[in-house]
Write an enzyme that holds these catalytic residues in place. Sequence first.
Site, PDB file in Angstrom:
ATOM      1  N   GLU A  12      34.259  41.378  35.238  1.00  0.00           N
ATOM      2  CA  GLU A  12      35.480  41.441  36.048  1.00  0.00           C
ATOM      3  C   GLU A  12      36.112  42.830  36.060  1.00  0.00           C
ATOM      4  O   GLU A  12      36.851  43.161  36.982  1.00  0.00           O
ATOM      5  CB  GLU A  12      36.475  40.376  35.567  1.00  0.00           C
ATOM      6  CG  GLU A  12      35.976  38.974  35.918  1.00  0.00           C
ATOM      7  CD  GLU A  12      36.787  37.852  35.307  1.00  0.00           C
ATOM      8  OE1 GLU A  12      36.802  36.753  35.875  1.00  0.00           O
ATOM      9  OE2 GLU A  12      37.407  38.048  34.227  1.00  0.00           O
ATOM     10  N   ASP A 196      33.144  29.054  42.024  1.00  0.00           N
ATOM     11  CA  ASP A 196      32.568  27.697  41.959  1.00  0.00           C
ATOM     12  C   ASP A 196      33.622  26.686  42.405  1.00  0.00           C
ATOM     13  O   ASP A 196      34.767  27.045  42.630  1.00  0.00           O
ATOM     14  CB  ASP A 196      32.120  27.390  40.518  1.00  0.00           C
ATOM     15  CG  ASP A 196      33.267  27.500  39.533  1.00  0.00           C
ATOM     16  OD1 ASP A 196      33.466  28.590  38.966  1.00  0.00           O
ATOM     17  OD2 ASP A 196      34.003  26.511  39.372  1.00  0.00           O
TER      18      ASP A 196
END
Length: 233
Positions: A12, A196
Amino acid sequence: MKIAIMGAMPEEIAPILEKLGSYKTTEFAKNKYYEASYRGIELVIAYSKIGKVFSTLTATTMIEHFGAELLLFSGVAGAVSPELKVGDLVVASKLSQHDLDITAFGHPFGYVPEGAVYVQADMKLIELSKEVALEMDKNVKEGIIATGDQFVANEERKNWIGNTFNADALEMEGGSVAVVCDALNVPFFILRAISDAADMDASFSFDEFLETSAVESAEFVMKMVDKIVNKTI
Ligand code: SAH
């Protein structure tokens, strides 16, 4: 001006460190913090490691130890709202902790002791993100993010979180970072790109899309930094 840019996982913050090129690395409380000058302001960047405890430690450290005056979080999340697809961006309007439960004493789910169920993110930064979204021609959804120490890969749990907190997305750090920033009076902004759908395929989808979604989020957050710099000079 010193801005903290925080993620939970190496993936990230990697796109951000890559963009900066050079930075100073400092170890503190068993974690690494990266400091850099960027267009006349100071940045402190770190990934906390996953979950509410580590993200609390890192956010507090960035503010109290490194002197950050503003915190931007960049990362990935599971979608709760069916409108959100992999790669879509969500800006947190407010955040809650879906696994904080003292309902046995009559409090609602997610109630933070001596606080409230939700912590509001900084309105000015949310407004700024709308300008960035327009300029980048990105469709960004503003929504509620629910946080807990749990990778949700279960339709039933996801729906419960959606119904109980009116959540659009869920993850494992935003709610705790929000509590820290609120307590220390530091404006904060939490951005997530969907990796997701928090369903039975979530772990496979997460593994497949973590990197690309993390890049989406990081690029947007760096544009936020640019906007902030442009407004302050
Ligand atoms: N693969 C990692 C675990 C990832 S946990 C390992 O093996 O150590 C998932 C991370 O992405 C957390 O930082 C969380 O904030 C975010 N996230 C993405 N999808 C999520 C989901 N469905 N449930 C909870 N967190 C999710």
